[in-house]
Design an enzyme around this catalytic site. Structure first.
Site, PDB file in Angstrom:
ATOM      1  N   ARG A 120       1.171  -1.307  -0.452  1.00  0.00           N
ATOM      2  CA  ARG A 120       0.912   0.196   0.024  1.00  0.00           C
ATOM      3  C   ARG A 120       0.613   1.352   0.124  1.00  0.00           C
ATOM      4  O   ARG A 120       0.362   2.119  -0.338  1.00  0.00           O
ATOM      5  CB  ARG A 120      -0.692   0.113   1.299  1.00  0.00           C
ATOM      6  CG  ARG A 120      -0.382   0.564   2.624  1.00  0.00           C
ATOM      7  CD  ARG A 120      -1.024   0.387   3.917  1.00  0.00           C
ATOM      8  NE  ARG A 120      -2.164   0.685   3.736  1.00  0.00           N
ATOM      9  CZ  ARG A 120      -2.705   2.003   5.000  1.00  0.00           C
ATOM     10  NH1 ARG A 120      -0.892   2.123   4.722  1.00  0.00           N
ATOM     11  NH2 ARG A 120      -3.701   2.407   4.886  1.00  0.00           N
TER      12      ARG A 120
ATOM     13  N   ASP B 240      12.268   5.819   5.149  1.00  0.00           N
ATOM     14  CA  ASP B 240      11.960   4.331   4.897  1.00  0.00           C
ATOM     15  C   ASP B 240      13.403   4.624   3.992  1.00  0.00           C
ATOM     16  O   ASP B 240      14.134   4.040   3.525  1.00  0.00           O
ATOM     17  CB  ASP B 240      11.059   4.205   3.921  1.00  0.00           C
ATOM     18  CG  ASP B 240       9.826   4.364   4.745  1.00  0.00           C
ATOM     19  OD1 ASP B 240       9.843   5.127   5.752  1.00  0.00           O
ATOM     20  OD2 ASP B 240       9.188   3.034   4.592  1.00  0.00           O
TER      21      ASP B 240
ATOM     22  N   GLN C  27       9.270  13.552   8.551  1.00  0.00           N
ATOM     23  CA  GLN C  27       9.194  12.370   9.190  1.00  0.00           C
ATOM     24  C   GLN C  27      10.236  12.068   9.203  1.00  0.00           C
ATOM     25  O   GLN C  27      11.334  13.657   9.161  1.00  0.00           O
ATOM     26  CB  GLN C  27       8.940  11.332   7.998  1.00  0.00           C
ATOM     27  CG  GLN C  27       7.560  10.140   8.156  1.00  0.00           C
ATOM     28  CD  GLN C  27       7.797   9.196   7.136  1.00  0.00           C
ATOM     29  OE1 GLN C  27       8.746   9.044   5.980  1.00  0.00           O
ATOM     30  NE2 GLN C  27       7.286   7.860   8.181  1.00  0.00           N
TER      31      GLN C  27
ATOM     32  N   ARG D 269      -6.021  12.880   9.117  1.00  0.00           N
ATOM     33  CA  ARG D 269      -5.310  12.303   8.466  1.00  0.00           C
ATOM     34  C   ARG D 269      -5.633  12.111   7.146  1.00  0.00           C
ATOM     35  O   ARG D 269      -7.009  10.903   7.169  1.00  0.00           O
ATOM     36  CB  ARG D 269      -4.326  11.461   8.187  1.00  0.00           C
ATOM     37  CG  ARG D 269      -3.090  11.412   9.140  1.00  0.00           C
ATOM     38  CD  ARG D 269      -2.436  10.412   9.489  1.00  0.00           C
ATOM     39  NE  ARG D 269      -4.057   9.149  10.349  1.00  0.00           N
ATOM     40  CZ  ARG D 269      -3.042   8.467  10.372  1.00  0.00           C
ATOM     41  NH1 ARG D 269      -2.490   7.936  10.294  1.00  0.00           N
ATOM     42  NH2 ARG D 269      -4.230   7.748  10.839  1.00  0.00           N
TER      43      ARG D 269
ATOM     44  N   ASP E  83       4.174   5.985  14.379  1.00  0.00           N
ATOM     45  CA  ASP E  83       2.533   6.421  14.194  1.00  0.00           C
ATOM     46  C   ASP E  83       1.739   4.231  13.919  1.00  0.00           C
ATOM     47  O   ASP E  83       2.152   3.917  13.383  1.00  0.00           O
ATOM     48  CB  ASP E  83       2.229   6.527  12.786  1.00  0.00           C
ATOM     49  CG  ASP E  83       2.612   6.327  11.412  1.00  0.00           C
ATOM     50  OD1 ASP E  83       3.715   5.596  11.340  1.00  0.00           O
ATOM     51  OD2 ASP E  83       1.993   6.504  10.617  1.00  0.00           O
TER      52      ASP E  83
ATOM     53  N   GLU F  85       7.053  -5.619   6.715  1.00  0.00           N
ATOM     54  CA  GLU F  85       7.653  -4.680   6.494  1.00  0.00           C
ATOM     55  C   GLU F  85       7.813  -4.504   8.089  1.00  0.00           C
ATOM     56  O   GLU F  85       8.533  -3.342   8.691  1.00  0.00           O
ATOM     57  CB  GLU F  85       6.154  -4.019   7.286  1.00  0.00           C
ATOM     58  CG  GLU F  85       5.529  -2.654   7.358  1.00  0.00           C
ATOM     59  CD  GLU F  85       4.350  -1.984   8.124  1.00  0.00           C
ATOM     60  OE1 GLU F  85       3.361  -2.933   7.971  1.00  0.00           O
ATOM     61  OE2 GLU F  85       4.599  -0.641   7.857  1.00  0.00           O
TER      62      GLU F  85
HETATM   63  O1  LIG Z   1       7.646   2.349   5.318  1.00  0.00           O
HETATM   64  C1  LIG Z   1       6.086   4.050   5.165  1.00  0.00           C
HETATM   65  C2  LIG Z   1       5.683   4.301   6.571  1.00  0.00           C
HETATM   66  O2  LIG Z   1       4.768   3.523   7.135  1.00  0.00           O
HETATM   67  C3  LIG Z   1       3.708   4.014   8.142  1.00  0.00           C
HETATM   68  O3  LIG Z   1       3.737   5.035   8.581  1.00  0.00           O
HETATM   69  C4  LIG Z   1       2.820   5.443   7.212  1.00  0.00           C
HETATM   70  O4  LIG Z   1       1.195   4.707   6.965  1.00  0.00           O
HETATM   71  C5  LIG Z   1       0.079   5.700   7.950  1.00  0.00           C
HETATM   72  C6  LIG Z   1      -0.900   5.421   7.816  1.00  0.00           C
HETATM   73  O5  LIG Z   1      -1.301   5.160   6.456  1.00  0.00           O
HETATM   74  C7  LIG Z   1       0.264   7.199   7.201  1.00  0.00           C
HETATM   75  O6  LIG Z   1      -0.359   8.305   8.029  1.00  0.00           O
HETATM   76  C8  LIG Z   1       2.004   7.339   7.935  1.00  0.00           C
HETATM   77  O7  LIG Z   1       1.182   9.159   7.445  1.00  0.00           O
HETATM   78  C9  LIG Z   1       2.987   6.789   7.295  1.00  0.00           C
HETATM   79  O8  LIG Z   1       4.408   7.339   6.728  1.00  0.00           O
HETATM   80  C10 LIG Z   1       5.402   3.682   9.254  1.00  0.00           C
HETATM   81  O9  LIG Z   1       4.503   3.949  10.575  1.00  0.00           O
HETATM   82  C11 LIG Z   1       6.016   4.958   9.204  1.00  0.00           C
HETATM   83  O10 LIG Z   1       7.137   5.426   9.881  1.00  0.00           O
HETATM   84  C12 LIG Z   1       6.770   4.597   7.789  1.00  0.00           C
HETATM   85  O11 LIG Z   1       7.696   5.764   7.695  1.00  0.00           O
END
Ligand SMILES: OC[C@H]1O[C@H](O[C@H]2O[C@H](CO)[C@@H](O)[C@H](O)[C@H]2O)[C@H](O)[C@@H](O)[C@@H]1O
Length: 568
Positions: free
Chosen positions: A162, A170, A217, A281, A317, A518
């Site tokens: 997704r 990342d 981030q 969001r 998150d 992941e």
């Molecule tokens: O690996 C990508 C990221 O996945 C997670 O966070 C992401 O998904 C959330 C829900 O869809 C979104 O709100 C958030 O902003 C995204 O970064 C994960 O927790 C992250 O650490 C990671 O970078």
């Protein structure tokens, strides 16, 4: 009466960067889709990742004309037809692109891996770069207004499933893997993309989507540039990157991200996560609205939405780390916390900028950032270090502040154990201090974080994904790399042990499922992780990167089996 933190005066103070009308429309579609299709296999993010076949206006007119039942749903057939007539599927705006520097058997690939089985696996992972490499479609270049994906100039490497777009933090571990794979041009391209975000938005976005423009981030761009420079010696690349790194440093050290804390040693400038957003969001809007529905007051809702988006900015998150009550996600209070890891990343940024500036002969900038790093190191030890525990602890801000400065109070250090309490180990300034290091090592061993299959994120099982029993590749990597670089033999041995446990669990899970994951469950070797708001994802950029980085550093002996049975 409401606590001050919910007062209109405070709730409205923070900045908000609006999202485009396209995102707002796709959120409306998201609601109707959920009502019509039901919850099974439903991913909210899919709908905000769709792109339009026609302009927004005519799509909206057709959408409004759909026949609806009393609860707002549309018949499954009608909605399916509408979506296929008016939208391109999510993900089609990033097309597969063969990386120019991909070589199926790169020269000098992982020389320390002698075991045939492990080498075969490593080559599978190396091959995955081709699956995860994309470039933006022509349609996106010609019609950017019909996409939520942002048109980046260079090819990208996505995390997977997704997560169809480039993500900020990342990318650091993806780059570490690409460097092990000798894919230097692809690595540089990722950095150029992230820099283009700084040029356009003033900061690196959480990810390359127009619904991510309101937050960043964990800031690791300087680490990416520095590591690429160490491998390639490319000074032109450094010269081109430095202005953006300096701009990013300012972003994290100004406005709402910046907080002053005062103690016996004077005023200390620190940073916190603070999203420029106070709405749900878009990629998870119904989840956020549901969580906020317990609040009647609009200010309380807006306050919670900012805390949610700020937790997303943290990369963690979600986690009990940001919650006042670990059983209740609506108690998120991310902006009231000074995080150890964020401040360590900013120290690293200062050291990297200083080293890079010196490399290109800009001694004035080099000196300025070196001085800043010395001050920040003192600050980190002054505000976060807890000598009794042998850890650096996050700091809770009180609601009020005097003349803009918060008074430091030992009671405000968060006593809970998180893997982030050990992230300073990643930085030379800390791992080279043998006395402090010995204390930290003992503390890490007794923390409860070291498990059969890696380092747990915390010791609290909140059901959120950045808590026990999940282990995440970036966390393993930073702690292991710091331990491995320390002078202490016992730290080096622990690093090798954790890396081997992590490699074993990644390998066994890969063999069972056919995928890299992941996150992993560190209690059980070979199991992937869970929890949180979306189903576990595969692919997976940073896990691949960390496996390659560990194999590069530690190798794998010829006769050592890679399974879940640890050698005694
Ligand atoms: O690996 C990508 C990221 O996945 C997670 O966070 C992401 O998904 C959330 C829900 O869809 C979104 O709100 C958030 O902003 C995204 O970064 C994960 O927790 C992250 O650490 C990671 O970078």
């Amino acid at each position: 009466s409401l606590p001050e933190v919910f007062s209109p005066r405070l709730a409205d103070k923070g900045p908000v960067i609006p999202v485009p009308n396209l995102v707002k429309f796709l959120e409306r579609l998201q609601v109707v889709a959920l009502n019509s299709f039901g919850k099974l296999d439903f991913d909210l993010k899919y709908y905000v990742d769709l792109s339009l076949k026609f302009d927004l206006n005519s799509t909206q007119i057709a959408f409004d004309a759909l026949e609806r039942s009393s609860n707002g749903s549309v018949s499954v057939e009608n909605l399916r037809t509408f979506i296929s007539n008016y939208f391109h599927s999510a993900g089609t705006d990033l097309v597969y692109s063969n990386p120019v520097d991909f070589n199926p058997q790169p020269d000098g690939f992982l020389p320390k891996v002698e075991n045939v089985e492990v080498r075969t696996w490593a080559l599978d992972i190396h091959n995955f770069w081709k699956n995860l490499s994309r470039r933006v479609s022509d349609d996106l270049i010609h019609h950017p207004d019909t996409h939520t994906l942002l048109p980046l100039p260079e090819p990208v490497v996505v995390p997977g499933s997704r997560f169809r777009e480039i993500y900020y933090w990342d990318s650091y571990w993806i780059i570490r893997g690409l460097l092990a794979s000798k894919m230097y041009d692809t690595a540089k391209g990722i950095v150029i993309n992230l820099i283009s975000m700084i040029d356009e938005f003033g900061h690196v976005l959480n990810g390359a989507r127009s619904y991510y423009t309101n937050r960043s981030q964990p800031p690791l761009l300087s680490s990416m540039v520095y590591d690429i420079y160490l491998r390639t010696g490319d000074l032109e690349f450094v010269r081109n990157s430095l202005p953006a790194l300096i701009k990013e440093h300012k972003f994290w050290n100004s406005g709402f991200h910046s907080v002053t804390v005062q103690n016996g040693n004077g005023n200390h400038s620190l940073s916190r996560y603070y999203a420029m957003w106070n709405e749900p969001r878009p990629e998870s809007s119904l989840v956020d609205e549901k969580l906020a529905s317990k609040f009647a007051n609009n200010y309380e809702k807006k306050h919670l939405y900012r805390e949610i988006a700020s937790a997303a900015e943290s990369g963690w998150d979600f986690s009990s780390r940001w919650m006042r009550d670990s059983t209740d996600l609506s108690t998120l209070a991310t902006t009231s916390i000074l995080p150890v890891d964020l401040n360590v990343f900013i120290l690293k940024m200062e050291l990297d900028i200083s080293n890079l500036a010196r490399a290109v002969g800009d001694y004035c900038t080099a000196e300025h950032f070196f001085e800043a790093s010395l001050v920040r190191k003192k600050t980190i030890n002054s505000i976060f270090w807890n000598s009794e525990k042998g850890q650096w602890l996050d700091y809770w801000l009180d609601n009020g502040s005097y003349k803009g400065a918060h008074s430091w109070n030992a009671r405000n250090q968060n006593q809970n154990i998180y893997a982030s309490n050990f992230i300073p180990l990643w930085i030379e300034s800390f791992y080279s201090d043998s006395r402090q290091m010995k204390k930290v090592l003992k503390s890490l061993r007794n923390s409860g974080l070291l498990c059969n299959a890696g380092i747990a994120t915390s010791v609290i099982n909140s059901g959120e994904q950045w808590d026990f029993p999940n282990g995440w590749a970036p966390i393993q990597h930073m702690i292991v790399e710091g331990l491995a670089r320390s002078e202490l033999p016992e730290a080096k041995a622990l690093a090798a042990d954790i890396a081997a446990r992590w490699l074993r669990t990644n390998y066994v899970a890969y063999k069972h499922t056919g995928f890299m994951h992941e996150k992993y469950d560190v209690q059980k070797c070979g199991d992937f992780g869970g929890g949180g708001e979306y189903v576990p994802q595969t692919g997976f950029g940073w896990s691949n990167g960390v496996v390659l980085a560990f194999l590069e550093e530690f190798g794998w002996p010829k006769d050592q089996k890679i399974d879940c049975y640890l050698p005694s």
